[in-house]
Enzyme design. Structure first.
Site, PDB file in Angstrom:
ATOM      1  N   TYR A 201       0.843  -1.203   0.000  1.00 12.42           N
ATOM      2  CA  TYR A 201       0.000   0.000   0.000  1.00 12.42           C
ATOM      3  C   TYR A 201       0.875   1.249   0.000  1.00 12.42           C
ATOM      4  O   TYR A 201       0.676   2.165  -0.801  1.00 12.42           O
ATOM      5  CB  TYR A 201      -0.908  -0.012   1.233  1.00 12.42           C
ATOM      6  CG  TYR A 201      -1.743   1.246   1.375  1.00 12.42           C
ATOM      7  CD1 TYR A 201      -2.855   1.455   0.568  1.00 12.42           C
ATOM      8  CD2 TYR A 201      -1.419   2.215   2.326  1.00 12.42           C
ATOM      9  CE1 TYR A 201      -3.626   2.607   0.696  1.00 12.42           C
ATOM     10  CE2 TYR A 201      -2.189   3.364   2.461  1.00 12.42           C
ATOM     11  CZ  TYR A 201      -3.283   3.549   1.647  1.00 12.42           C
ATOM     12  OH  TYR A 201      -4.037   4.694   1.773  1.00 12.42           O
ATOM     13  N   ASN A 202       1.877   1.284   0.890  1.00 11.40           N
ATOM     14  CA  ASN A 202       2.788   2.431   0.958  1.00 11.40           C
ATOM     15  C   ASN A 202       3.482   2.663  -0.381  1.00 11.40           C
ATOM     16  O   ASN A 202       3.607   3.800  -0.847  1.00 11.40           O
ATOM     17  CB  ASN A 202       3.864   2.196   2.029  1.00 11.40           C
ATOM     18  CG  ASN A 202       3.283   2.001   3.422  1.00 11.40           C
ATOM     19  OD1 ASN A 202       2.126   2.295   3.671  1.00 11.40           O
ATOM     20  ND2 ASN A 202       4.098   1.499   4.331  1.00 11.40           N
TER      21      ASN A 202
END
Length: 320
Positions: A201-202
Site C-alpha cells: 500500500y505504501n
C-alpha cells in the site's frame, strides 16, 4: 566539482550537519512563510463550481462519497465511478448528491485497473456533459502485508491504486487542458511515513506522489494538480471489517480506536475547499506534516515513534 567533498566520509558528514544547521537557522523564516501562506489561502478566491463537471473514482463510499456531496453542494455536475459489487451504494450516492444540489449525476460502474474501462468512463462523462473540469482520483485498496503471505497476491494493490489513477489521467488530460481543470490525487501520508505492515500500500501511494509531482512539470500551469497526503480518516477503510475482505492481515480492532484520526466529513470538506482555492498539496490532519518532517530529518526517531505506537506484531490488533 564537489566530488572530493562527498567521497570523503568526514567531509560528507560535516556538509550534512552544516545543511541541518542552516535549516534550523532559517526555520523561523520558513515557519513564518508557512503561516503567511496558510493565512493568505483563507482569503484566496474560491473557484465557483456551479455548472462545472467533476469525475470522482471510488465514489460509492468513504471519502469519495463525501467529496461527491461537497461538490454537489457547490452546484457541480458529477460523474461518479465505482466497481460493480453486490453491496454497491453508487446509485444511492447519486440520488443523495442530486438532493444536495447537483444538477445532474452520472453514475457508472467500472474497474479502474482496466485501461479500456477507464477510457470508456472518461469518454462517457465528456459525451454526457460536454466537458470535464475536475478529475478526482480516489479509488484504492489497502490490504496489510506480511512476509508470511505470497507477495504475488498483492498485485491488485498497484493495479488499482497506481494504474487506476494513471489510466483515467491519460484520457482526461486533453479535456482538462480545454477547461484549465484540476487533478486531485488521493495519495497517503503512508507513502512518506512507511507504516509497518503497509509495504505494498505504501509503495503504491509513493508511486502516485512521484508520478504526479513529475507530471506537474508537463501540464502546469494549464492543469493544476493537488496531491492529498492524509492520515487516519474515520472511514470504513480503517476498520477491522474492511481488513477481513480479500488478502492481507486481519485487524482485530479498528485503527480509529487505536490512533489519532480525523472525521471523514470535515476531511472531505477541507479537501474540496483546498482544491477550489488552488492548493497543490493537502495534508489532513495537519499534524501529519510534522511527522513527515521528522521522518526525513530524523529517521531513527521516526523508527522509534512507530515502533512504539504501531503494534505491528501485537496479537491484540493483528492476526494472520
Amino acid at each position: 566539482m564537489y566530488e572530493a567533498l562527498f567521497n570523503n566520509k568526514f567531509t560528507d558528514a560535516i556538509f550534512f550537519y552544516f545543511c541541518i544547521l542552516l535549516l534550523f537557522i532559517f526555520s523561523p523564516f520558513l515557519f513564518t512563510w508557512e503561516l503567511i501562506t496558510t493565512l493568505r489561502s483563507c482569503f484566496r478566491p474560491t473557484e465557483n463550481m456551479a455548472g462545472k463537471v467533476v469525475l470522482i473514482t471510488g465514489a460509492s463510499s468513504g471519502l469519495g462519497e463525501l467529496m461527491a456531496y461537497e461538490y454537489a453542494k457547490r452546484g457541480a455536475y458529477l460523474a461518479i465511478i465505482a466497481i460493480k459489487e453486490a453491496h454497491s451504494r453508487l446509485e444511492e450516492v447519486a440520488e443523495r448528491a442530486r438532493e444536495l444540489g447537483s444538477p445532474d449525476v452520472l453514475f457508472l460502474f467500472a474497474d479502474v485497473s482496466k485501461v479500456d474501462e477507464c477510457r470508456t468512463f472518461v469518454d462517457d462523462t465528456v459525451t454526457h456533459f460536454g466537458r470535464l473540469d475536475h478529475l478526482v482520483l480516489n479509488a484504492g485498496i489497502g490490504p496489510l502485508y506480511s512476509i508470511d503471505i505470497d507477495a504475488t497476491k498483492f498485485a491488485p494493490v498497484m493495479d488499482i491504486n497506481f494504474w487506476g489513477s494513471v489510466y483515467p489521467t491519460q484520457f482526461a488530460i486533453p479535456h482538462l487542458k480545454k477547461t484549465k481543470g484540476k487533478i486531485v490525487v488521493n495519495a497517503s501520508s503512508a507513502a512518506l511515513l512507511n507504516l509497518p505492515k503497509g509495504g505494498f500500500y505504501n509503495a503504491s501511494k509513493a508511486a502516485l506522489i512521484s508520478f504526479y509531482d513529475s507530471l506537474r512539470f508537463e501540464v502546469s500551469p494549464t492543469i493544476k494538480i493537488t496531491i492529498l497526503t492524509l492520515g487516519f480518516i474515520q472511514t470504513n477503510f480503517i476498520t477491522a471489517k474492511y481488513s477481513t475482505d480479500g488478502i492481507g492481515i486481519r485487524l482485530k480492532n479498528d485503527m480509529g480506536d487505536m490512533y489519532p484520526s480525523m472525521g471523514a466529513e470535515p476531511c472531505a470538506k477541507a479537501i474540496v475547499d483546498g482544491v477550489c482555492k488552488g492548493a497543490t498539496s493537502i495534508a489532513e490532519p495537519r499534524f501529519i506534516k510534522a511527522l513527515i518532517l521528522v521522518k526525513f530529518l530524523f529517521p531513527q526517531l521516526h523508527h522509534i515513534i512507530f515502533n512504539v505506537s504501531v503494534p505491528s506484531d501485537s496479537p491484540s490488533s493483528l492476526e494472520s
